[in-house]
Scaffold this active site. Sequence first.
Site, PDB file in Angstrom:
ATOM      1  N   LYS A 193       1.390  -7.882  -2.973  1.00 61.19           N
ATOM      2  CA  LYS A 193       0.146  -7.131  -2.657  1.00 61.19           C
ATOM      3  C   LYS A 193       0.491  -5.819  -1.970  1.00 61.19           C
ATOM      4  CE  LYS A 193      -2.406  -8.108   1.242  1.00 61.19           C
ATOM      5  NZ  LYS A 193      -2.749  -6.943   2.060  1.00 61.19           N
ATOM      6  N   ASN A 194       1.325  -5.885  -0.915  1.00 59.05           N
ATOM      7  CA  ASN A 194       1.551  -4.698  -0.097  1.00 59.05           C
ATOM      8  C   ASN A 194       2.484  -3.689  -0.754  1.00 59.05           C
ATOM      9  OD1 ASN A 194      -0.262  -5.709   1.685  1.00 59.05           O
ATOM     10  ND2 ASN A 194       1.263  -6.570   3.080  1.00 59.05           N
ATOM     11  N   CYS A 211      -7.936  -5.908   7.774  1.00 51.89           N
ATOM     12  CA  CYS A 211      -8.041  -7.120   8.592  1.00 51.89           C
ATOM     13  C   CYS A 211      -8.233  -6.751  10.070  1.00 51.89           C
ATOM     14  CB  CYS A 211      -6.758  -7.947   8.472  1.00 51.89           C
ATOM     15  SG  CYS A 211      -6.619  -8.785   6.897  1.00 51.89           S
ATOM     16  N   ARG A 254      -5.212  -0.875  15.081  1.00 49.89           N
ATOM     17  CA  ARG A 254      -4.653  -0.316  13.839  1.00 49.89           C
ATOM     18  C   ARG A 254      -4.898   1.188  13.714  1.00 49.89           C
ATOM     19  NH1 ARG A 254      -5.209  -4.525   9.055  1.00 49.89           N
ATOM     20  NH2 ARG A 254      -3.127  -3.766   8.602  1.00 49.89           N
ATOM     21  N   ILE A 297      -3.927   5.280  13.150  1.00 52.11           N
ATOM     22  CA  ILE A 297      -3.096   5.931  12.119  1.00 52.11           C
ATOM     23  C   ILE A 297      -2.438   7.196  12.679  1.00 52.11           C
ATOM     24  CG2 ILE A 297      -4.416   4.996  10.161  1.00 52.11           C
ATOM     25  CD1 ILE A 297      -5.675   7.791   9.855  1.00 52.11           C
ATOM     26  N   ASP A 298      -2.211   7.176  13.998  1.00 54.42           N
ATOM     27  CA  ASP A 298      -1.616   8.362  14.639  1.00 54.42           C
ATOM     28  C   ASP A 298      -0.242   8.720  14.079  1.00 54.42           C
ATOM     29  OD1 ASP A 298      -1.094   5.807  16.014  1.00 54.42           O
ATOM     30  OD2 ASP A 298       0.296   7.005  17.203  1.00 54.42           O
ATOM     31  N   ASP A 358       2.868 -11.399   9.039  1.00 57.14           N
ATOM     32  CA  ASP A 358       1.876 -11.947   8.105  1.00 57.14           C
ATOM     33  C   ASP A 358       2.052 -13.438   7.866  1.00 57.14           C
ATOM     34  OD1 ASP A 358       1.799  -8.978   5.986  1.00 57.14           O
ATOM     35  OD2 ASP A 358       0.904  -9.443   7.926  1.00 57.14           O
ATOM     36  N   ARG A 394      -8.475 -11.503  -1.124  1.00 59.71           N
ATOM     37  CA  ARG A 394      -7.907 -10.151  -1.088  1.00 59.71           C
ATOM     38  C   ARG A 394      -6.402 -10.201  -1.313  1.00 59.71           C
ATOM     39  NH1 ARG A 394      -8.555  -7.942   4.324  1.00 59.71           N
ATOM     40  NH2 ARG A 394      -7.235  -6.333   3.421  1.00 59.71           N
TER      41      ARG A 394
END
Length: 418
Positions: free
Chosen positions: A22-23, A117, A122, A124-125, A305, A397
């Site tokens: 998936k990732n 999730c 989380r 995004i810096d 995960d 997902r």
Amino acid sequence: MDRLIIEGGHPLKGEVTIAGAKNAALGLIPAVLLAEGVCKLENVPNIKDVNRFINILSKMGAKIERPNNNTVIFDTSSVAQYEMMDDETRKMRASYYLIGALLGRFKKVVIPFPGGCNIGVRPIDQHIKGFEALGAKVEIEHGIIKAYADELIGASIYMDVVSVGATINIMLAAVRAKGVTILENAAKEPHVVDVANFLNLMGANIKGAGTDIIKITGVSKMHGCEYMVIPDQIEAGTYMIAAVATKGDVLIKNIIPKHLESISAKLIEMGAEIFEYDDSIRVIGKENLRAINIKTLPYPGFPTDLQQPMAVLMCMAQGLGTITESIFENRFKYVDELQRMGAEILVNGRAAMISGKKKLSGTKLSATDLRAGAAMVIAGLVADGKTEVTELKHLDRGYENMEQKLLGLGAKIVRIRD
Ligand code: EPZ
């Protein structure tokens, strides 16, 4: 709303084939925007997030053919828009890869802040730090990210945090920048390497992916190509843990054993038996598993995960085990659900202490996020009686045909479609 009904106590036996990662797929799909031409991706997992991303590219004007569920052919030559405000982009974290890909192609991008999730803040810096280092201006207001650059110029970027997303995202922009970009303290996950390999096949010049220093020499043109997504390390690990938890004997096929080293090591430490072959791994569960301690780390450490599925297995070991979650600050929400089954888990910040030898009893559970959903399913497979798992939108997902694969291994599981 769909739900799974699982009857516990049936050991998993037989063979299961793992889907594409998936990732990795979620990085490869936006990457096709960087090629003027046709890209064919094979071994694409048929899961919600991937189908959502394919849909997004289609809405952006890409011509898409899907000869089968796991093969997608993209022609992005007619894509002209750099703005993608569709609601779909808000529903998953990986939509942030559109920033790197659209900056790389158009030097402009407008998208909403990504979803994903609920396992922590989380931010995004680090992504933004990378784009600004390449010469882009990035503005975030009212939940919308706007980035543009007159020119993208290669730069040296030191990542303050090891970030899978930021590493891939910056790579997507840097492949089309003028000059050389050095990415230091880069993530080394298999899916980072997969995206780098794909970009190189398209004509990019990336060296060092899979180490913590990646060197990217920008190119002016990239072309279409054919590529196969690597097998999903996390899906494979999930079935390995389920095999041990149910005291089963499962051959897990279409995997890369090296990607599973940290999981195999931990399962062997607990007392499971593992046999590694070229592209498969056999996992045999044993009685009287030993308690262990786990600390989640960036690859090649134990993957965050899989800490939720692992927590279920640790409930069955002899003695007290601990999990330290060093990647995300809020990834133990699922513990409340396991406690309702009789699990004895004490959470204190980023650490969880798990008392073993607990018999879990079936009840109604709801998945709080994708990997928590996997943990709930494994708990249902081992619990006394019946377990009902709701909120399957999370599970769908990231896991392709999970109930069919488990049925094929002898599980007693049925999906009720409401
Ligand atoms: C990716 O998320 C995966 N998602 C996650 O998988 C996975 O858990 C995670 O990597 C770690 O392996 C996708 O690939 C779509 P990070 P990502 O950036 O990229 C902090 C699943 O279940 N950070 O490596 O969001 C961040 O808060 C999902 O498949 C910053 O501080 O993860 C976290 O604490 C869940 N600033 C840590 O770094 C940033 O700019 C690692 O995050 C970026 C991240």
